[in-house]
Design a protein around this motif. Structure first.
Motif, PDB file in Angstrom:
ATOM      1  N   ARG A 182     105.070   5.801  52.038  1.00 36.29           N
ATOM      2  CA  ARG A 182     104.234   4.811  51.354  1.00 36.29           C
ATOM      3  C   ARG A 182     102.802   5.302  51.201  1.00 36.29           C
ATOM      4  N   GLY A 183     102.259   5.986  52.194  1.00 33.70           N
ATOM      5  CA  GLY A 183     100.873   6.420  52.120  1.00 33.70           C
ATOM      6  C   GLY A 183     100.664   7.745  51.427  1.00 33.70           C
ATOM      7  N   CYS A 184     101.732   8.368  50.934  1.00 33.12           N
ATOM      8  CA  CYS A 184     101.601   9.668  50.269  1.00 33.12           C
ATOM      9  C   CYS A 184     101.073   9.495  48.854  1.00 33.12           C
ATOM     10  N   ALA A 185     100.239  10.436  48.462  1.00 35.63           N
ATOM     11  CA  ALA A 185      99.702  10.405  47.098  1.00 35.63           C
ATOM     12  C   ALA A 185     100.817  10.696  46.099  1.00 35.63           C
ATOM     13  N   ASP A 186     100.619  10.238  44.855  1.00 37.80           N
ATOM     14  CA  ASP A 186     101.595  10.558  43.820  1.00 37.80           C
ATOM     15  C   ASP A 186     101.625  12.062  43.580  1.00 37.80           C
ATOM     16  N   VAL A 187     102.775  12.537  43.189  1.00 37.46           N
ATOM     17  CA  VAL A 187     102.962  13.981  42.985  1.00 37.46           C
ATOM     18  C   VAL A 187     102.475  14.356  41.588  1.00 37.46           C
ATOM     19  N   ARG A 188     101.376  15.116  41.554  1.00 38.33           N
ATOM     20  CA  ARG A 188     100.853  15.589  40.270  1.00 38.33           C
ATOM     21  C   ARG A 188     100.698  17.111  40.241  1.00 38.33           C
ATOM     22  N   THR A 189     100.648  17.728  41.419  1.00 40.28           N
ATOM     23  CA  THR A 189     100.482  19.179  41.507  1.00 40.28           C
ATOM     24  C   THR A 189     101.397  19.714  42.601  1.00 40.28           C
ATOM     25  N   LEU A 190     101.497  21.043  42.663  1.00 45.35           N
ATOM     26  CA  LEU A 190     102.273  21.658  43.728  1.00 45.35           C
ATOM     27  C   LEU A 190     101.663  21.373  45.096  1.00 45.35           C
ATOM     28  N   ASP A 191     100.350  21.281  45.158  1.00 41.79           N
ATOM     29  CA  ASP A 191      99.696  20.951  46.425  1.00 41.79           C
ATOM     30  C   ASP A 191     100.111  19.564  46.906  1.00 41.79           C
ATOM     31  N   ASP A 192     100.295  18.644  45.957  1.00 40.33           N
ATOM     32  CA  ASP A 192     100.754  17.305  46.334  1.00 40.33           C
ATOM     33  C   ASP A 192     102.162  17.355  46.919  1.00 40.33           C
ATOM     34  N   VAL A 193     103.015  18.216  46.362  1.00 38.67           N
ATOM     35  CA  VAL A 193     104.369  18.368  46.904  1.00 38.67           C
ATOM     36  C   VAL A 193     104.303  18.906  48.324  1.00 38.67           C
ATOM     37  N   MET A 228     103.285  28.566  49.867  1.00 37.27           N
ATOM     38  CA  MET A 228     103.660  29.394  48.736  1.00 37.27           C
ATOM     39  C   MET A 228     104.871  28.784  48.043  1.00 37.27           C
ATOM     40  N   PHE A 229     104.840  28.782  46.719  1.00 41.13           N
ATOM     41  CA  PHE A 229     105.926  28.208  45.932  1.00 41.13           C
ATOM     42  C   PHE A 229     106.574  29.277  45.064  1.00 41.13           C
ATOM     43  N   SER A 230     107.845  29.067  44.742  1.00 39.01           N
ATOM     44  CA  SER A 230     108.568  30.018  43.907  1.00 39.01           C
ATOM     45  C   SER A 230     108.193  29.893  42.436  1.00 39.01           C
ATOM     46  N   LEU A 231     107.598  28.766  42.040  1.00 32.81           N
ATOM     47  CA  LEU A 231     107.167  28.570  40.657  1.00 32.81           C
ATOM     48  C   LEU A 231     105.646  28.528  40.590  1.00 32.81           C
ATOM     49  N   THR A 232     105.090  29.017  39.502  1.00 31.58           N
ATOM     50  CA  THR A 232     103.656  28.906  39.289  1.00 31.58           C
ATOM     51  C   THR A 232     103.317  27.467  38.912  1.00 31.58           C
ATOM     52  N   PRO A 233     102.064  27.035  39.098  1.00 28.06           N
ATOM     53  CA  PRO A 233     101.689  25.668  38.701  1.00 28.06           C
ATOM     54  C   PRO A 233     102.017  25.375  37.242  1.00 28.06           C
ATOM     55  N   GLU A 234     101.827  26.372  36.375  1.00 28.59           N
ATOM     56  CA  GLU A 234     102.088  26.158  34.944  1.00 28.59           C
ATOM     57  C   GLU A 234     103.574  25.919  34.691  1.00 28.59           C
ATOM     58  N   ALA A 235     104.420  26.699  35.383  1.00 30.55           N
ATOM     59  CA  ALA A 235     105.862  26.554  35.180  1.00 30.55           C
ATOM     60  C   ALA A 235     106.383  25.259  35.779  1.00 30.55           C
ATOM     61  N   ALA A 236     105.756  24.805  36.859  1.00 29.72           N
ATOM     62  CA  ALA A 236     106.237  23.608  37.541  1.00 29.72           C
ATOM     63  C   ALA A 236     105.786  22.322  36.869  1.00 29.72           C
ATOM     64  N   GLU A 237     104.662  22.345  36.185  1.00 25.20           N
ATOM     65  CA  GLU A 237     104.053  21.123  35.661  1.00 25.20           C
ATOM     66  C   GLU A 237     105.010  20.275  34.828  1.00 25.20           C
ATOM     67  N   GLN A 240     114.643  24.845  40.399  1.00 28.41           N
ATOM     68  CA  GLN A 240     114.580  24.753  41.853  1.00 28.41           C
ATOM     69  C   GLN A 240     113.191  25.200  42.326  1.00 28.41           C
ATOM     70  N   LEU A 241     112.524  24.334  43.049  1.00 29.26           N
ATOM     71  CA  LEU A 241     111.197  24.624  43.591  1.00 29.26           C
ATOM     72  C   LEU A 241     111.354  24.924  45.080  1.00 29.26           C
ATOM     73  N   VAL A 242     111.049  26.153  45.467  1.00 31.72           N
ATOM     74  CA  VAL A 242     111.165  26.578  46.864  1.00 31.72           C
ATOM     75  C   VAL A 242     109.765  26.731  47.442  1.00 31.72           C
ATOM     76  N   HIS A 243     109.543  26.113  48.589  1.00 32.66           N
ATOM     77  CA  HIS A 243     108.253  26.181  49.266  1.00 32.66           C
ATOM     78  C   HIS A 243     108.445  26.880  50.608  1.00 32.66           C
ATOM     79  N   VAL A 244     107.570  27.833  50.914  1.00 38.84           N
ATOM     80  CA  VAL A 244     107.617  28.554  52.182  1.00 38.84           C
ATOM     81  C   VAL A 244     106.421  28.120  53.012  1.00 38.84           C
ATOM     82  N   ASP A 245     106.680  27.496  54.148  1.00 40.95           N
ATOM     83  CA  ASP A 245     105.618  27.006  55.003  1.00 40.95           C
ATOM     84  C   ASP A 245     105.081  28.133  55.878  1.00 40.95           C
TER      85      ASP A 245
END
Length: 405
Positions: free
Chosen positions: A34-45, A1-10, A245-250
């Motif tokens: 090195r093996g991580c995908a480029d960050v394009r979405t919140l899921d990538d983060v 879960m993220f504190s920002l919506t995908p639209e707000a974070a983009e 600030q992007l907050v992620h709750v694991d």
């Protein structure tokens, strides 16, 4: 879960991609990222490995902050409960972004900045930057000694101080001294805090000294700077996150922080401070998610191979009539806990049976009763005039560990 919506974070994910590129430049961290995908979405983060305090320290040793936009301040963070770490900030301390969304101070205020000003801690200067943006009058007090409280409190009353800020440990001393001296601050309306969790025990002293005063809180760290803020209408443990600030709750409810401010000098990407929490709807009614901070998960310390919940022990002690504050002091010898002391500060004139309290805590706490089964005398409850504080920051940690002789 993220504190920002995908639209707000983009629009801000460009900063996360840039930070990932910086971390890949660090030899000790390159293989991890090195093996991580480029960050394009919140899921990538969310798929990126978390960045821990030691990782950030390694990264900062290799990555010079981008100082071309102005002067760069170098600050020491930690040191109360862990090894000191370094953090960077530009002049202004990112407070323009905070002030745009949170304005506890107004031009008419007279503000006492009671955060400690020395030894490479940033909170005093951060609060000064906020006060500058508000245009208010500032008394840049910093730290004081015990015998100076009475004169300063009289000065505050005469100057009709309307706001004061500091760590809760320091603020609690101010209000306790004022109450003991019979000093009232009727003009005081605002109490700003940052650096520790709010201490509910302070409410009684505030009500006696400054009945119109209300709390305004900031949450963050020297590495992330201010992540969120709250107002008097919010619970003390609930903060509205700032847009950068992007907050992620694991799943384990640990919080990690990604700073999307393009001016950020620290490479903060899924950075874990040890705080736990969850995203909630704040009762204040302000739209959007807020974070309810549950406290630090690193408050569990090993005592002779068993986990001692420091916060639970302190909470139990402070429920004892007459006990106002408490702290756990562990004395180690060769990395092993030789003794555990519970330091307690009592109300003036209160009579607390510390031996009875010691026996009850031993019986109630599995870790203590088991760890000190054969030497119970090495768990003690000791009355003290003051708890052990960090002289640099004014913070009073719940746990202090020292090496024995």
């Amino acid at each position: 879960m993220f504190s920002l919506t995908p639209e707000a974070a983009e629009p801000r994910l460009t900063v996360a991609r840039r930070t990932l590129g910086r971390l890949r430049q660090v030899p000790e961290l390159a293989a991890r990222y090195r093996g991580c995908a480029d960050v394009r979405t919140l899921d990538d983060v969310a798929a990126l490995p978390p960045l821990l305090k030691d990782d950030l320290n390694v990264a900062l040793a290799h990555l010079r902050p981008r100082a071309e936009h102005g002067a760069t301040w170098l600050f020491q963070s930690g040191g109360s409960t862990g090894a000191p770490k370094l953090g960077h900030a530009p002049t202004g301390f990112y407070m323009a972004g905070v002030h745009a969304h949170w304005q506890p101070l107004e031009r008419e205020d007279v503000f006492v900045n009671a955060w400690g000003a020395g030894r490479m801690w940033g909170a005093h200067f951060l609060a000064a930057a906020l006060a500058d943006l508000s245009g208010c009058q500032v008394i840049a007090l910093g730290s004081v000694t015990r015998d100076e409280y009475a004169e300063w409190l009289a000065f505050f009353a005469a100057r009709e101080v309307t706001a004061i800020g500091g760590t809760p440990s320091v603020l609690r001393l101010w209000f306790a001294h004022a109450r003991a001296a019979g000093v009232e601050l009727p003009a005081l309306r605002k109490v700003l805090w940052l650096g520790e969790a709010w201490q509910p025990q302070m409410e009684e002293d505030m009500a006696a000294v400054a009945p119109e005063a209300r709390r305004w809180g900031m949450f963050g760290s020297t590495e992330t700077w201010v992540v969120g803020t709250n107002s008097p209408d919010c619970p003390a443990d609930t903060f509205h996150t700032l847009p950068h600030q992007l907050v992620h709750v694991d799943e384990d409810e640990l919080l990690d922080f990604t700073t999307l401010d393009p001016e950020m000098l620290n490479p903060v990407l899924r950075y874990r401070t040890g705080d736990a929490g969850r995203l909630v709807a704040c009762p204040c009614g302000r739209p959007g998610p807020a974070i309810r901070v549950a406290g630090r998960r690193d408050s569990v310390v090993q005592v002779r191979g068993l986990g001692l919940h420091v916060d639970e022990l302190i909470t139990r002690a402070e429920r004892e009539p007459g006990v106002t504050r408490s702290q756990v002091l562990i004395t180690e010898t060769g990395g092993r806990a030789g003794a555990v002391e519970l330091l307690v500060v009592t109300e003036p004139g209160a009579s607390v049976d510390v031996e009875r309290l010691r026996k009850e805590l031993l019986a109630e706490t599995f870790t203590l009763s088991t760890a000190f089964q054969h030497d119970p005398e090495n768990f003690r409850v000791r009355p003290v005039a003051d708890l052990i504080s960090n002289e640099r920051t004014g913070k009073t940690a719940g746990l202090v560990v020292r090496e024995g002789t």
